[in-house]
Design a protein around this motif. Structure first.
Motif: not given
Length: 298
Positions: A269, A272-273, A278-279
């Motif tokens: 996470k 990605k943040s 988001t993926e």
């Protein structure tokens, strides 16, 4: 973008350099075996070279610290004195924990038990202890199990078991594991390099989904056109057999059993943040299928 890569001849190095070249990066390999000096006019250095975890347990502790810790220190000191902007160090999730309950994130207290993990953590601590100039960035990457076409290891072992029609005897072990496809790894590295507002720090690399070993056997079976055969042999008997394998040459030993059956779920996470995504481009199952199909052509 000019990028230096150590360990460029390895599995990750070969794939990452090819991917970055496709993104119009100029790649230079750097060998740390002889005298070297960082060249000017480079944007980043990606430090992949290191002593991998030896599951046969024949390497000495000193080898890990000499290669994984001391060489990393020397390289980072050179980076600090250079005009290079970014230093990307490939550590490992095993630098923080050999086993994990729940889901591993970057805030986990680091307490590795093996020389491999300890040598990686010591290198991390050294890098973080140094004052980083405002115009430079430091990324400590902790990947989980990396795989892709051309890679060897436990995935290849599982493939051979399924391909030969041998039943999988460890179905009684329930687990959740994270994997990292080489495609997602390469994608994340390039996104870090080109996204200049990503902050320095420690980042886990893993695919988005967790996969159990039993699920993995089914994925391998489907990709190979085979029928999955899952046997729930009692855990106690399997553990005893692995201990025998520690003493005599046997396909299953305690270290390999642990790798095949333990839970090791890793959160991605934070990265990605940081990248505002988001993926990842490749799902865990898609990446595994791609790797497995590459075994069939051999």
């Amino acid at each position: 973008m000019n990028v230096i890569i150590t360990g460029i001849s390895g599995f990750v190095g070969q794939n990452l350099s090819k991917y970055l070249e496709e993104q119009n990066c100029n790649i230079t390999g750097l060998s740390l075996r002889n005298y070297w000096k960082l060249a000017k006019d480079n944007s980043a250095i990606i430090h992949l070279a290191g002593k991998a975890h030896d599951t046969a347990n024949i390497s000495t502790d000193e080898e890990y610290f000499k290669i994984n810790t001391d060489l990393t220190k020397k390289l980072f000191d050179e980076f600090l004195d250079s005009d290079i902007d970014d230093f990307i160090y490939f550590s490992s999730v095993k630098a923080t924990a050999d086993t994990i309950e729940g889901i591993l994130d970057e805030e986990h207290f680091s307490d590795p038990k093996t020389p491999y993990g300890k040598s990686k953590l010591l290198a991390e601590q050294y890098l973080l202890s140094k004052d980083l100039p405002v115009d430079k960035r430091l990324f400590i990457i902790r990947p989980c199990m990396i795989h892709g076409p051309g890679n060897k290891g436990n995935l290849n072992l599982l493939y051979k078991i399924v391909e030969k029609g041998i039943p999988w005897p460890l179905a009684a072990f329930e687990n959740q594991r994270s994997f990292l496809s080489i495609d997602n790894l390469s994608f994340l590295i390039f996104e870090i390099l080109k996204t200049k507002n990503v902050q320095s720090g420690i980042y886990n690399f893993a695919d988005d989904d967790f996969i159990s070993t039993n699920q993995l056997i089914k994925i391998i079976s489907n990709a190979s056109g085979k029928t999955s055969r899952l046997w729930s042999v009692p855990v106690g008997f399997i553990s005893f057999t692995a201990k025998v394998g520690d003493k005599i040459k046997f396909p299953l030993n305690s270290e390999r059993l642990k790798k095949l059956t333990e839970s090791y779920a890793v959160s991605n996470k934070k990265i990605k943040s940081a990248l505002k995504i988001t993926e990842l481009p490749v799902s865990a199952e898609e990446g595994l299928i791609k790797t497995i199909k590459s075994f069939q052509s051999k």
